[in-house]
Motif scaffolding. Structure first.
Motif, PDB file in Angstrom:
ATOM      1  N   MET B  61      18.802  -6.582  -7.852  1.00 51.62           N
ATOM      2  CA  MET B  61      19.298  -5.360  -6.247  1.00 51.62           C
ATOM      3  C   MET B  61      17.990  -4.808  -6.418  1.00 51.62           C
ATOM      4  SD  MET B  61      21.549  -4.777  -4.377  1.00 51.62           S
ATOM      5  CE  MET B  61      23.103  -5.150  -4.717  1.00 51.62           C
ATOM      6  N   LEU B  62      16.967  -4.219  -7.247  1.00 50.29           N
ATOM      7  CA  LEU B  62      15.564  -3.638  -6.839  1.00 50.29           C
ATOM      8  C   LEU B  62      15.041  -5.094  -6.037  1.00 50.29           C
ATOM      9  CD1 LEU B  62      15.013  -0.893  -9.010  1.00 50.29           C
ATOM     10  CD2 LEU B  62      15.767  -0.750  -7.018  1.00 50.29           C
ATOM     11  N   GLU B  63      14.836  -6.000  -6.448  1.00 49.59           N
ATOM     12  CA  GLU B  63      14.535  -7.002  -6.163  1.00 49.59           C
ATOM     13  C   GLU B  63      14.304  -7.616  -5.083  1.00 49.59           C
ATOM     14  OE1 GLU B  63      13.589 -10.553  -8.502  1.00 49.59           O
ATOM     15  OE2 GLU B  63      13.640  -9.687 -10.367  1.00 49.59           O
ATOM     16  N   LEU B  64      15.801  -6.869  -4.591  1.00 49.88           N
ATOM     17  CA  LEU B  64      16.251  -7.746  -2.707  1.00 49.88           C
ATOM     18  C   LEU B  64      15.327  -6.952  -1.677  1.00 49.88           C
ATOM     19  CD1 LEU B  64      19.888  -8.046  -2.880  1.00 49.88           C
ATOM     20  CD2 LEU B  64      17.865  -9.933  -1.529  1.00 49.88           C
ATOM     21  N   THR B  65      14.844  -5.354  -2.512  1.00 50.89           N
ATOM     22  CA  THR B  65      14.602  -4.411  -1.647  1.00 50.89           C
ATOM     23  C   THR B  65      13.054  -4.452  -1.873  1.00 50.89           C
ATOM     24  OG1 THR B  65      14.595  -3.073  -3.646  1.00 50.89           O
ATOM     25  CG2 THR B  65      16.512  -2.662  -1.512  1.00 50.89           C
ATOM     26  N   GLN B  66      12.381  -5.471  -2.674  1.00 50.92           N
ATOM     27  CA  GLN B  66      10.932  -5.550  -2.762  1.00 50.92           C
ATOM     28  C   GLN B  66      10.551  -6.899  -1.469  1.00 50.92           C
ATOM     29  OE1 GLN B  66       9.563  -3.089  -4.352  1.00 50.92           O
ATOM     30  NE2 GLN B  66      11.537  -1.844  -4.434  1.00 50.92           N
ATOM     31  N   THR B  67      11.142  -6.825  -1.245  1.00 51.13           N
ATOM     32  CA  THR B  67      11.003  -7.993   0.257  1.00 51.13           C
ATOM     33  C   THR B  67      10.148  -7.439   1.122  1.00 51.13           C
ATOM     34  OG1 THR B  67      12.884  -7.761   0.445  1.00 51.13           O
ATOM     35  CG2 THR B  67      12.443  -9.822  -0.866  1.00 51.13           C
ATOM     36  N   THR B  68       9.154  -8.151   2.086  1.00 45.36           N
ATOM     37  CA  THR B  68       8.868  -7.924   3.160  1.00 45.36           C
ATOM     38  C   THR B  68      10.869  -7.364   4.774  1.00 45.36           C
ATOM     39  OG1 THR B  68       7.798  -9.790   3.560  1.00 45.36           O
ATOM     40  CG2 THR B  68       7.724  -8.695   5.386  1.00 45.36           C
ATOM     41  N   GLN B  69      11.253  -7.937   4.375  1.00 47.11           N
ATOM     42  CA  GLN B  69      13.014  -7.801   4.969  1.00 47.11           C
ATOM     43  C   GLN B  69      13.013  -6.263   4.861  1.00 47.11           C
ATOM     44  OE1 GLN B  69      12.274 -10.513   3.984  1.00 47.11           O
ATOM     45  NE2 GLN B  69      13.708 -13.004   4.622  1.00 47.11           N
ATOM     46  N   GLY B  70      13.256  -6.232   3.734  1.00 49.66           N
ATOM     47  CA  GLY B  70      13.860  -4.983   2.640  1.00 49.66           C
ATOM     48  C   GLY B  70      12.745  -3.682   3.425  1.00 49.66           C
ATOM     49  N   HIS B  71      11.384  -4.507   3.123  1.00 49.27           N
ATOM     50  CA  HIS B  71      10.371  -2.561   4.035  1.00 49.27           C
ATOM     51  C   HIS B  71      10.058  -2.530   4.806  1.00 49.27           C
ATOM     52  CE1 HIS B  71       7.490  -4.052  -0.128  1.00 49.27           C
ATOM     53  NE2 HIS B  71       8.597  -2.941   0.172  1.00 49.27           N
ATOM     54  N   LEU B  72      10.882  -3.713   5.956  1.00 51.26           N
ATOM     55  CA  LEU B  72      10.137  -3.220   7.439  1.00 51.26           C
ATOM     56  C   LEU B  72      11.949  -2.127   7.509  1.00 51.26           C
ATOM     57  CD1 LEU B  72       9.927  -6.391   8.956  1.00 51.26           C
ATOM     58  CD2 LEU B  72       8.746  -4.426   9.034  1.00 51.26           C
ATOM     59  N   ILE B  73      13.093  -2.862   6.329  1.00 49.13           N
ATOM     60  CA  ILE B  73      14.439  -1.844   6.660  1.00 49.13           C
ATOM     61  C   ILE B  73      14.244  -0.478   6.308  1.00 49.13           C
ATOM     62  CG2 ILE B  73      17.207  -1.725   5.944  1.00 49.13           C
ATOM     63  CD1 ILE B  73      17.117  -4.603   6.323  1.00 49.13           C
ATOM     64  N   MET B 140       7.270   6.732   9.918  1.00 50.33           N
ATOM     65  CA  MET B 140       6.999   5.237  10.063  1.00 50.33           C
ATOM     66  C   MET B 140       6.322   4.348   9.525  1.00 50.33           C
ATOM     67  SD  MET B 140       9.538   3.883  12.873  1.00 50.33           S
ATOM     68  CE  MET B 140      10.324   2.637  12.886  1.00 50.33           C
ATOM     69  N   MET B 141       4.499   4.790  10.255  1.00 47.31           N
ATOM     70  CA  MET B 141       3.395   4.325   9.908  1.00 47.31           C
ATOM     71  C   MET B 141       3.124   4.633   8.983  1.00 47.31           C
ATOM     72  SD  MET B 141       0.890   4.774  13.494  1.00 47.31           S
ATOM     73  CE  MET B 141       1.559   6.327  14.584  1.00 47.31           C
ATOM     74  N   TYR B 142       3.262   5.816   8.296  1.00 44.68           N
ATOM     75  CA  TYR B 142       3.286   6.289   7.230  1.00 44.68           C
ATOM     76  C   TYR B 142       3.827   5.655   5.746  1.00 44.68           C
ATOM     77  CZ  TYR B 142       2.686   8.737   2.220  1.00 44.68           C
ATOM     78  OH  TYR B 142       2.088   9.909   0.913  1.00 44.68           O
ATOM     79  N   GLY B 143       5.234   4.994   6.099  1.00 48.86           N
ATOM     80  CA  GLY B 143       5.933   4.594   4.981  1.00 48.86           C
ATOM     81  C   GLY B 143       5.321   2.991   5.137  1.00 48.86           C
ATOM     82  N   MET B 144       5.061   2.461   5.507  1.00 51.70           N
ATOM     83  CA  MET B 144       4.902   1.453   5.942  1.00 51.70           C
ATOM     84  C   MET B 144       3.611   0.825   5.197  1.00 51.70           C
ATOM     85  SD  MET B 144       4.595  -0.448  10.227  1.00 51.70           S
ATOM     86  CE  MET B 144       5.690  -1.980   9.920  1.00 51.70           C
ATOM     87  N   ALA B 145       2.306   1.902   5.292  1.00 55.86           N
ATOM     88  CA  ALA B 145       1.223   1.703   4.543  1.00 55.86           C
ATOM     89  C   ALA B 145       1.484   1.983   3.087  1.00 55.86           C
ATOM     90  CB  ALA B 145       0.282   2.847   4.679  1.00 55.86           C
ATOM     91  N   VAL B 146       2.593   2.839   2.874  1.00 56.74           N
ATOM     92  CA  VAL B 146       3.141   2.696   1.139  1.00 56.74           C
ATOM     93  C   VAL B 146       3.412   1.733   0.824  1.00 56.74           C
ATOM     94  CG1 VAL B 146       4.447   3.665  -0.327  1.00 56.74           C
ATOM     95  CG2 VAL B 146       2.846   5.187   1.683  1.00 56.74           C
ATOM     96  N   LEU B 147       5.117   1.005   1.805  1.00 58.55           N
ATOM     97  CA  LEU B 147       4.894   0.085   1.180  1.00 58.55           C
ATOM     98  C   LEU B 147       4.413  -1.581   1.304  1.00 58.55           C
ATOM     99  CD1 LEU B 147       8.686   0.932   3.209  1.00 58.55           C
ATOM    100  CD2 LEU B 147       8.608   0.710   0.716  1.00 58.55           C
ATOM    101  N   PHE B 148       4.257  -1.364   2.124  1.00 58.44           N
ATOM    102  CA  PHE B 148       2.965  -2.724   2.532  1.00 58.44           C
ATOM    103  C   PHE B 148       1.561  -2.980   1.638  1.00 58.44           C
ATOM    104  CE2 PHE B 148       5.896  -2.891   5.574  1.00 58.44           C
ATOM    105  CZ  PHE B 148       6.889  -4.166   4.990  1.00 58.44           C
ATOM    106  N   GLY B 149       1.070  -1.483   1.540  1.00 55.01           N
ATOM    107  CA  GLY B 149      -0.013  -1.221   0.701  1.00 55.01           C
ATOM    108  C   GLY B 149      -0.391  -1.998  -0.639  1.00 55.01           C
ATOM    109  N   ASP B 150      -1.364  -1.732  -1.174  1.00 50.31           N
ATOM    110  CA  ASP B 150      -1.226  -2.511  -2.556  1.00 50.31           C
ATOM    111  C   ASP B 150      -1.077  -1.190  -3.709  1.00 50.31           C
ATOM    112  OD1 ASP B 150      -3.191  -4.429  -1.479  1.00 50.31           O
ATOM    113  OD2 ASP B 150      -4.197  -1.853  -2.145  1.00 50.31           O
TER     114      ASP B 150
END
Ligand code: SF4
Ligand code: FES
Lengths: 254, 150
Positions: B61-73, B140-150
């Motif tokens: 289930m966690l893997e599902l949220t670790q996708t691009t779509q999951g991050h966008l949601i 949202m910008m901060y969230g994106m930086a955290v989620l999509f950053g390395d």
């Protein structure tokens, strides 16, 4: 709405100049029609022509069967509210020239049952208004012998004056998003009137009125979208009245 | 007599934010973000309840949220959450009669300018709406930086 369009050009000698517009009038007869249609008319206009005058031109020269309610022609009686190019407005208080369009579409106000064409039924709004006890409630009266005038300071008057400007045109109710879906909601018009009397220091009916509005389709259904105050043609600001009124129920005001 | 046409705008009218200024847009965003957060909450309960099926199910289930779509949601959820909270505080204070202006004498031609200056459509209300939108965008910008950053 609007499926069939009936176009009419004047048969009488009407000066069709560059200063003419197309007036699209929504036609619907609750007795015979299943859905509204639009009839289009070419109407000559001047800088000062109001939407109501344009409609009356159609009635006098092109199609006398168009149903429209009006009386004062000066934004005082509250009869001529309608959707003008999609916005709830008074037809007698809206100049064609300020619409910046050669096509003017008039439709009946939303959230009111249509009687015919542009005339809508105010029964529910008037009944709700009456329920708010729109009068001063108190035991004694100014005319009883032995009593005297109820004096008020200008500051006392200012607390409710704004809300007493209401002409019961219903435009606020037609723009309200809660009114759009809740058939039993009191509506901004009624709630603003409840506040008008609650805020009047000559009145003793606050408790009764607060009880009337504190119900499931009452004041709590207002979500402060402010649309009522956007469209009110008399500067009443029902959204402010409703929030101030709610302040009494929440204990912020005494 | 035939049934009179009620002419209620219905859900479509309620959900149309285009006609009555910024306050109506805020109302629309508040409702939409509320519904979105409710949907997220239900999904979140479903997601976390997978733990009762053991570690493998939970990891899947966690893997599902670790996708691009999951991050966008999740980014959208952050935005909805921040806007709903900030604008909600404005609306709650307003509901108590705070910041909604002061009654005065309406002046001819009774246009919106008076209500925008001293009434319920005042600049403080509009400012709070813009601040709520800006805060949501920043989060949202901060969230994106955290989620999509390395
Ligand atoms: S509050 Fe304003 S819009 Fe509503 S009925 Fe009264 S005058 Fe008309
Ligand atoms: S005719 Fe009286 S308000 Fe328009």
């Amino acid at each position: 709405m609007a499926v069939e369009t009936i176009s009419k050009t004047p048969e009488v000698s009407v000066p069709i100049s560059s200063n003419s517009i197309i007036l699209r009038i929504s036609r619907f007869n609750s007795k015979t029609d299943s859905s509204p249609t639009f009839a289009e008319f070419k109407v000559p206009v001047q800088k000062w022509t109001t939407v109501l005058e344009a409609i009356l031109f159609v009635k006098q020269n092109l199609d006398h069967s168009v149903a429209v309610r009006y009386s004062c022609r000066q934004a005082s009686c509250g009869s001529c509210g309608m959707q003008i190019n999609g916005k709830p407005s008074l037809a007698c208080y809206t100049k064609i020239s300020e619409l910046n369009s050669n096509v003017v579409t008039v439709e009946p106000m939303h959230n009111f049952p249509i009687i015919r064409d542009l005339a809508v039924d105010f029964k529910q709004m008037f009944a709700t208004h009456k329920k708010m006890k729109p009068y001063i409630v108190r035991e004694d009266s100014e005319v009883t012998p032995g009593t005297k005038e109820f004096l008020q300071t200008p500051e006392d008057v200012e607390k409710y004056l704004q809300f007493s400007y209401c002409i019961k045109c219903g435009l606020c109710n037609s723009s309200c998003p809660t009114m759009a879906t809740d058939t039993s909601f009191i509506g901004p018009q009624g709630l603003a009137q409840a506040y008008r009397y609650v805020a009047d220091n000559r009145d003793d009916g606050k408790k009764e009125r607060l009880k009337i509005i504190d119900q499931s389709h009452g004041i709590w259904r207002c979500h402060f979208a402010g649309s009522c105050s956007h469209v009110c043609p008399k500067g009443v600001d029902p959204a402010m009245a409703i929030q101030l009124l709610r302040g009494y129920l929440l204990g912020f005001r005494k | 007599m035939a049934e009179r046409m009620s002419n209620r705008e219905g859900l479509r009218g309620m959900a149309n934010p285009a006609r009555y200024g910024l306050e109506r847009v805020a109302y629309w965003l508040q409702r939409l973000s509320g519904l979105g957060l409710l949907a997220y909450l239900i999904g979140h309960i479903y997601e976390t309840s997978s733990i009762v099926n053991g570690k493998v199910a939970w990891d899947k289930m966690l893997e599902l949220t670790q996708t691009t779509q999951g991050h966008l949601i999740l980014t959208l959820v952050i935005g909805m959450c921040v806007f709903h909270t900030a604008n909600g505080i404005r609306v709650m204070l307003g509901h108590g009669g705070i910041g909604v202006g002061k009654p005065g004498q309406p002046e001819y031609p009774y246009d919106k300018s008076q209500r925008s200056a001293t009434g319920s459509l005042n600049y403080k209300q509009r400012l709070c709406i813009w601040v709520s939108i800006a805060l949501a965008a920043l989060a949202m910008m901060y969230g994106m930086a955290v989620l999509f950053g390395d």
